[in-house]
Design a protein around this motif. Structure first.
Motif, PDB file in Angstrom:
ATOM      1  N   HIS B  95      33.998  37.568 -16.147  1.00 28.48           N
ATOM      2  CA  HIS B  95      34.298  36.238 -15.610  1.00 28.48           C
ATOM      3  C   HIS B  95      33.412  35.181 -16.260  1.00 28.48           C
ATOM      4  O   HIS B  95      32.807  34.351 -15.578  1.00 28.48           O
ATOM      5  N   SER B  96      33.330  35.258 -17.576  1.00 22.85           N
ATOM      6  CA  SER B  96      32.553  34.284 -18.362  1.00 22.85           C
ATOM      7  C   SER B  96      31.106  34.160 -17.896  1.00 22.85           C
ATOM      8  O   SER B  96      30.512  33.091 -17.976  1.00 22.85           O
ATOM      9  N   GLY B  97      30.566  35.259 -17.400  1.00 23.77           N
ATOM     10  CA  GLY B  97      29.143  35.286 -17.037  1.00 23.77           C
ATOM     11  C   GLY B  97      28.877  35.137 -15.554  1.00 23.77           C
ATOM     12  O   GLY B  97      27.731  35.209 -15.114  1.00 23.77           O
ATOM     13  N   ARG B  98      29.943  34.966 -14.773  1.00 23.43           N
ATOM     14  CA  ARG B  98      29.747  34.811 -13.319  1.00 23.43           C
ATOM     15  C   ARG B  98      29.663  36.156 -12.614  1.00 23.43           C
ATOM     16  O   ARG B  98      29.210  36.239 -11.469  1.00 23.43           O
ATOM     17  N   ARG B  99      30.137  37.193 -13.271  1.00 21.93           N
ATOM     18  CA  ARG B  99      30.155  38.525 -12.666  1.00 21.93           C
ATOM     19  C   ARG B  99      29.145  39.411 -13.386  1.00 21.93           C
ATOM     20  O   ARG B  99      29.112  39.423 -14.611  1.00 21.93           O
ATOM     21  N   LEU B 159      24.069  38.427 -19.425  1.00 23.48           N
ATOM     22  CA  LEU B 159      24.486  38.494 -18.026  1.00 23.48           C
ATOM     23  C   LEU B 159      23.284  38.286 -17.112  1.00 23.48           C
ATOM     24  O   LEU B 159      23.358  37.560 -16.112  1.00 23.48           O
ATOM     25  N   ALA B 162      22.153  34.562 -17.474  1.00 21.07           N
ATOM     26  CA  ALA B 162      23.110  33.627 -16.862  1.00 21.07           C
ATOM     27  C   ALA B 162      22.918  33.599 -15.349  1.00 21.07           C
ATOM     28  O   ALA B 162      22.905  32.530 -14.730  1.00 21.07           O
ATOM     29  N   ARG B 163      22.725  34.782 -14.761  1.00 17.02           N
ATOM     30  CA  ARG B 163      22.481  34.850 -13.315  1.00 17.02           C
ATOM     31  C   ARG B 163      21.143  34.226 -12.974  1.00 17.02           C
ATOM     32  O   ARG B 163      21.000  33.507 -11.983  1.00 17.02           O
ATOM     33  N   ASP B 167      23.299  29.581 -14.811  1.00 21.30           N
ATOM     34  CA  ASP B 167      23.960  28.804 -15.861  1.00 21.30           C
ATOM     35  C   ASP B 167      24.849  29.730 -16.659  1.00 21.30           C
ATOM     36  O   ASP B 167      24.403  30.386 -17.598  1.00 21.30           O
ATOM     37  N   GLU B 168      26.116  29.777 -16.293  1.00 23.56           N
ATOM     38  CA  GLU B 168      27.016  30.731 -16.927  1.00 23.56           C
ATOM     39  C   GLU B 168      27.282  30.411 -18.400  1.00 23.56           C
ATOM     40  O   GLU B 168      27.708  31.285 -19.148  1.00 23.56           O
ATOM     41  N   PHE B 171      26.168  32.751 -21.160  1.00 26.76           N
ATOM     42  CA  PHE B 171      26.956  33.937 -21.516  1.00 26.76           C
ATOM     43  C   PHE B 171      27.957  33.621 -22.625  1.00 26.76           C
ATOM     44  O   PHE B 171      28.030  34.336 -23.621  1.00 26.76           O
TER      45      PHE B 171
END
Lengths: 187, 187
Positions: B95-99, B159, B162-163, B167-168, B171
DNA sequence: GTCTATAGAGTGATAGAC
DNA sequence: GTCTATCACTCTATAGAC
């Protein structure tokens, strides 16, 4: 009754190692007392706020160590020497890949919600301190921030992969690779 | 009594998302039932072995997805097309770095001890499949393994960062950088 | 009716707080 | 050590498909 006297700084270091091995949720108070040999009385004397206070103090302690040993030198001293020192400290701090990054691990699960500011500030300062040192050492402005981010990403990823593969050599060769990449931009 | 019928595949996907958000230890059965809307009856019907069986099935499910969608194409199909597809799938899967990567997160704490073989095999196969595709696409033998390892390290590190930074964008730009680096070795 | 899947109260054990 | 809350998990009742 055998009574051992602990300093709070010892307690922080001992409990930190338990969190590193088990994670925040995985580290129960009984595991912490068992592994550290600290009684519940001692733990609640040092950390009246319980587990959450332990984690907060441990993170502050880690952050202070990195600020003194790596970030301030990167910000203020000879950049090339500070960067060289950063790679040495990184290798020794993470025990050549055998020790995980507590703050990185906390960033991945809901533990993050309790400590998001501390986690963010730690990584942000690392990247900014390294980018600043690279700039002062002659790296072009456009590359410095990106290279610094790449270095921190590489360190975190290598710690994950070293643990996942059960092969600590991954960490050492990644540090060498990242170090060489920074050096090529210094001319 | 309102009764909802679930498929096991739905249960796996729903529970996986809870583990991803809370971690293995952080995901209590009550949180799992609350977030998934699956009753304990349903969960123990699908996973008689409880939490451990849930995690094992989820990891097997993730592994199977990666094998089908990424590893087999890398191993068997046109290497350049498979590598391009790998970057797209990686971006959409995470999810573009959200997951976060569940398997990477499991690798960091004592959860690793329960699932070490599955964790190791997942990362080993990813690296070997990518290295094989790079070789077939013309990357020199000496570089292929190292570049593949670097790519997987970069994905995991990005990953984490980003978390950590919340800041996604970290990623996305890391994937672009890693992709370009592989492409330069293909000539 | 039979059978399977679900709901959710209930179990003993153990957590973290003090 | 003591306390209460919560843990992973069990079990009984029953809804719904046949």
């Amino acid at each position: 009754m055998v009574r051992t006297v602990f300093e709070k700084s010892d307690a922080i270091a001992l409990v930190a190692e338990v969190f590193r091995e088990l994670g925040y949720e995985g580290a129960s108070m009984s595991e912490i007392t068992a592994r550290t040999k600290l009684s519940k009385g001692s733990l609640y004397h040092f950390f009246p706020g319980g587990k959450e206070e332990m984690a907060a103090e441990i993170m502050a302690n880690i952050d202070a160590w990195f600020v003194t040993e790596m970030f301030k030198p990167l910000e203020e001293e000879d950049p090339r020497a500070a960067i060289a020192r950063m790679w040495e400290m990184t290798d020794s701090y993470f025990h050549s890949g055998r020790r995980v990054c507590l703050i990185g691990a906390f960033a991945l699960d809901e533990t993050r919600d309790h400590f998001s500011a501390a986690i963010r500030d730690y990584f942000r300062r690392w990247i900014e301190a390294l980018a600043g040192a690279l700039l002062r050492a002659g790296t072009p402005d456009t590359d410095a921030k990106m290279l610094a981010e790449e270095a921190v990403i590489g360190i975190q990823g290598a710690l994950t992969l070293a643990r996942a593969l059960g092969d600590e050599a991954v960490f050492g060769r990644t540090l060498v690779r990242l170090k060489l990449r920074l050096e090529t931009t210094l001319g």
